[in-house]
Design a protein around this motif. Structure first.
Motif, PDB file in Angstrom:
ATOM      1  N   GLY A 191      20.260 -17.866   8.796  1.00 55.99           N
ATOM      2  CA  GLY A 191      19.689 -17.860  10.137  1.00 55.99           C
ATOM      3  C   GLY A 191      18.178 -17.959  10.195  1.00 55.99           C
ATOM      4  N   ASP A 192      17.693 -18.475  11.334  1.00 53.65           N
ATOM      5  CA  ASP A 192      16.267 -18.709  11.568  1.00 53.65           C
ATOM      6  C   ASP A 192      15.726 -19.814  10.650  1.00 53.65           C
ATOM      7  OD1 ASP A 192      16.564 -16.700  13.427  1.00 53.65           O
ATOM      8  OD2 ASP A 192      15.192 -15.287  12.480  1.00 53.65           O
ATOM      9  N   TYR A 193      16.422 -20.943  10.692  1.00 55.41           N
ATOM     10  CA  TYR A 193      16.013 -22.138   9.933  1.00 55.41           C
ATOM     11  C   TYR A 193      14.780 -22.756  10.573  1.00 55.41           C
ATOM     12  CZ  TYR A 193      16.892 -26.656   7.545  1.00 55.41           C
ATOM     13  OH  TYR A 193      16.821 -27.797   6.778  1.00 55.41           O
ATOM     14  N   THR A 252      23.619 -19.434  11.753  1.00 55.74           N
ATOM     15  CA  THR A 252      22.371 -19.358  12.516  1.00 55.74           C
ATOM     16  C   THR A 252      22.125 -17.910  12.922  1.00 55.74           C
ATOM     17  OG1 THR A 252      23.413 -19.589  14.674  1.00 55.74           O
ATOM     18  CG2 THR A 252      22.869 -21.611  13.509  1.00 55.74           C
ATOM     19  N   ASP A 253      20.890 -17.637  13.313  1.00 50.63           N
ATOM     20  CA  ASP A 253      20.626 -16.390  14.012  1.00 50.63           C
ATOM     21  C   ASP A 253      20.073 -16.763  15.389  1.00 50.63           C
ATOM     22  OD1 ASP A 253      20.660 -13.681  14.402  1.00 50.63           O
ATOM     23  OD2 ASP A 253      18.655 -13.384  13.629  1.00 50.63           O
ATOM     24  N   ASP A 254      19.054 -16.090  15.835  1.00 50.18           N
ATOM     25  CA  ASP A 254      18.593 -16.323  17.205  1.00 50.18           C
ATOM     26  C   ASP A 254      17.586 -17.464  17.356  1.00 50.18           C
ATOM     27  OD1 ASP A 254      16.910 -14.703  15.719  1.00 50.18           O
ATOM     28  OD2 ASP A 254      16.347 -13.407  17.400  1.00 50.18           O
ATOM     29  N   HIS A 255      16.673 -17.618  16.374  1.00 47.96           N
ATOM     30  CA  HIS A 255      15.544 -18.523  16.607  1.00 47.96           C
ATOM     31  C   HIS A 255      15.923 -20.000  16.603  1.00 47.96           C
ATOM     32  CE1 HIS A 255      12.523 -15.454  16.956  1.00 47.96           C
ATOM     33  NE2 HIS A 255      13.088 -14.821  15.935  1.00 47.96           N
ATOM     34  N   GLU A 256      17.125 -20.319  16.209  1.00 49.10           N
ATOM     35  CA  GLU A 256      17.575 -21.699  16.381  1.00 49.10           C
ATOM     36  C   GLU A 256      17.677 -22.043  17.867  1.00 49.10           C
ATOM     37  OE1 GLU A 256      18.848 -19.743  14.040  1.00 49.10           O
ATOM     38  OE2 GLU A 256      18.922 -20.862  12.152  1.00 49.10           O
ATOM     39  N   GLY A 422      20.324 -11.357   6.807  1.00 50.00           N
ATOM     40  CA  GLY A 422      18.900 -11.712   6.772  1.00 50.00           C
ATOM     41  C   GLY A 422      18.196 -11.115   7.979  1.00 50.00           C
ATOM     42  N   ASP A 423      17.425 -11.931   8.673  1.00 49.15           N
ATOM     43  CA  ASP A 423      16.847 -11.624   9.978  1.00 49.15           C
ATOM     44  C   ASP A 423      15.595 -10.758   9.961  1.00 49.15           C
ATOM     45  OD1 ASP A 423      16.599 -11.184  12.867  1.00 49.15           O
ATOM     46  OD2 ASP A 423      17.575  -9.267  12.519  1.00 49.15           O
ATOM     47  N   ILE A 424      15.517  -9.757   9.084  1.00 44.35           N
ATOM     48  CA  ILE A 424      14.449  -8.756   9.232  1.00 44.35           C
ATOM     49  C   ILE A 424      13.196  -9.076   8.421  1.00 44.35           C
ATOM     50  CG2 ILE A 424      15.996  -6.870   9.862  1.00 44.35           C
ATOM     51  CD1 ILE A 424      15.767  -5.965   6.888  1.00 44.35           C
TER      52      ILE A 424
END
Ligand code: FE
Ligand code: CA
Length: 530
Positions: A191-193, A252-256, A422-424
């Motif tokens: 996530g956050d690619y 994915t996470d949020d920033h996509e 991931g994410d943090i």
């Protein structure tokens, strides 16, 4: 987006963001005539965004490229004329293409930003392959990929890396550079690619590059802006090398799409209908820029992202969708101690994905069950005193969902669950506990959180909240440097090496192993070696 637009229906979504079935099929190679060539002369150097492969099965992988001789052309079309082009591909057993085993052709259409997603079948299981594309007389760089082992066999090992959070503007992709030098079977991207934020002199910490053009100075909202953002990030040679080195399985996470989004909810107050339109174009640009199979083609705001892959009987890999189906934040707060978070109806995954996950775990015959999840699964109490404080953006915002997962682990006697998250932007290793408040309670699984590739810049060994995290007794590592996670899985053990670089604002940092943990099969939890 204009607030005057009518509420979207499925049909208007497809009109705005959909891709015709014909254009889509052409890009997969399924409908491309073997001998016919369309498009005419191809602009020179059309492979400036590199090549990629992904989602490996025992008999094939999906091969990706996107024709973009001028990746940062402001219209998002990468410098390609608005017409379709034939792209040929070949797959060989050797890097010099003496033993070609598959050839095919697809058509890169402007509707999909001249991307190609060629699904190669008929390969042998558990093998290394090399691939390349040709458009006109232009030849792409060579990629290396791998098929999954036969489902009925137990391979001796799986070497994989996990990565997340690659804010191009915060630093060089030195971590990708080192990952690309490893002999890997698979990369799990968590996530956050990309990031949606505007890129300005204030957040451009990557030294030695000019400030991107004005189109990048604002938050991404339109299809053109998301396409451009992928082009900018994917123009990095180290990211391209990491893709060319091994097949990727992405979630994915949020920033996509946008920070902290939950289904159709935006923290910036974008009305749900407008937000779904934005989600639709973000997912479309994502599909165009990742090695994803045709079944993952987004339809309007819906991206069929969660899916299951296997590495023989050694590992089952469930890639989870953390954003599309999650409930909103309790009381609208990302961080709080609201009792509302304990509502048993709350779900991070949504009812359908939960059922799919538990059913798949129940049927698993794998030695290891890997869960690729964007956000941290372990409970992390952020209150140093007697109170409790949680991030509702992570699994902590959905304890009932986590409890149901634990119930599935127990009821179906799931072998060796490992959460990969991931994410943090921090490397974290944690034991997953039956009772978070009792350190002596049973350890039900292991969590390995990969830090960021570049997000948050150079970093340091620790930071202002490191002690808070480590005060949770099940947390065994907290490191605030940039890097990735390198893992070796065998039928007996999982060895996880947390890799870090000391700086990313400048290129060229050497890689080091900052911590190494072993988890033995049948004995969940962490044993630190380094
Ligand atoms: Fe991030
Ligand atoms: Ca995130």
């Amino acid at each position: 987006m204009s607030p005057a637009l009518p509420p979207p229906t499925r049909r208007t979504f497809l009109a705005m963001t959909g891709v015709s079935a014909a254009a889509f099929a052409l890009g997969t190679g399924q409908a491309a005539a073997a001998d016919e060539t369309v498009g005419g002369r191809v602009p020179s150097d059309p492979f400036a965004l590199g090549v990629a492969s992904g989602d490996p099965l025992p008999d094939g992988v999906v091969l990706w490229t996107r024709l973009a001789p001028d990746p940062l052309a402001p219209d998002g079309h990468g410098g390609m004329p608005a017409r379709p082009y034939s792209v040929r591909y070949e797959v060989a057993e050797d890097a010099s293409f003496r033993r070609v085993v598959r050839r095919g052709q697809a058509v890169a259409t402007p509707e999909l930003a001249h991307s190609v997603h060629a699904e190669v079948r008929g390969l042998r299981p558990g093998r290394e392959y090399f691939y390349r594309f040709r458009a006109g007389s232009e030849l792409s760089p060579v990629g290396r990929t791998r098929t999954a082992p036969d489902h009925r066999t137990t391979p001796s090992g799986l070497r994989f890396a996990t990565a997340s959070c690659a804010a191009w503007y915060h630093g060089h992709f030195t971590a990708y550079e080192h990952m690309a030098a490893e002999d890997l079977d698979l990369v799990l991207f968590l996530g956050d690619y990309i990031y949606e934020y505007g890129i300005t002199a204030g957040n451009l910490w990557r030294e030695g590059v000019p400030l991107p053009a004005a189109e990048h100075a604002v938050e991404t909202e339109t299809l053109e802006q998301y396409r451009l953002r992928y082009s900018l990030f994917k123009s990095d040679p180290n990211l391209q090398a990491a893709h060319a080195n091994a097949p990727w399985l992405i979630t994915t996470d949020d920033h996509e799409v946008q920070n902290n989004y939950a289904d159709d909810w935006s923290e910036k107050g974008v009305p749900p209908d407008d937000f779904l339109r934005r989600r639709a174009v973000a997912y479309r640009a994502l599909y165009e820029n990742q090695p994803l199979r045709a079944v993952m083609r987004p339809e309007g705001p819906d991206l069929p992202l969660y899916r299951r892959y296997r590495w023989g009987r050694l590992a089952q890999i469930d890639m989870l969708d953390n954003r599309q189906f999650r409930d909103r934040y309790p009381a609208g707060q990302v961080i709080d101690d609201s009792p509302e978070r304990h509502d048993p109806r709350r779900s991070l995954l949504g009812a359908r994905q939960e059922k799919w996950l538990y059913d798949g775990l129940r049927r698993s015959d794998a030695t290891w069950n890997l869960l690729g999840t964007g956000v941290v699964m372990a409970e992390i109490d952020r209150d140093p005193g007697s109170g409790e404080l949680y991030s509702n953006d992570m699994w902590d915002g959905f304890p009932a969902n986590r409890d149901r997962l634990w119930t599935a682990f127990e009821r179906y006697r799931i072998a060796n669950p490992v959460a990969l998250s991931g994410d943090i932007h921090r490397h974290v290793a944690a034991e997953l506990k039956a009772d978070w408040k009792d350190p002596d309670s049973r350890t039900v699984g292991t969590e390995l959180v990969t830090g960021s590739i570049a997000s948050d810049g150079d970093g340091a060994e620790t930071d202002s909240v490191g002690e808070l995290w480590l005060a949770n007794p099940h947390v065994e590592l907290y490191n605030a440097r940039r890097g990735y996670l390198s893992c070796a899985l065998t039928p007996d053990r999982l060895t996880a090496q947390f890799k870090t670089v000391e700086y990313v604002t400048r290129p060229g940092a050497p890689i080091r192993t900052t911590a190494r943990f072993v988890t033995e099969a049948g004995r969940p939890g962490l044993n630190r070696e380094v």
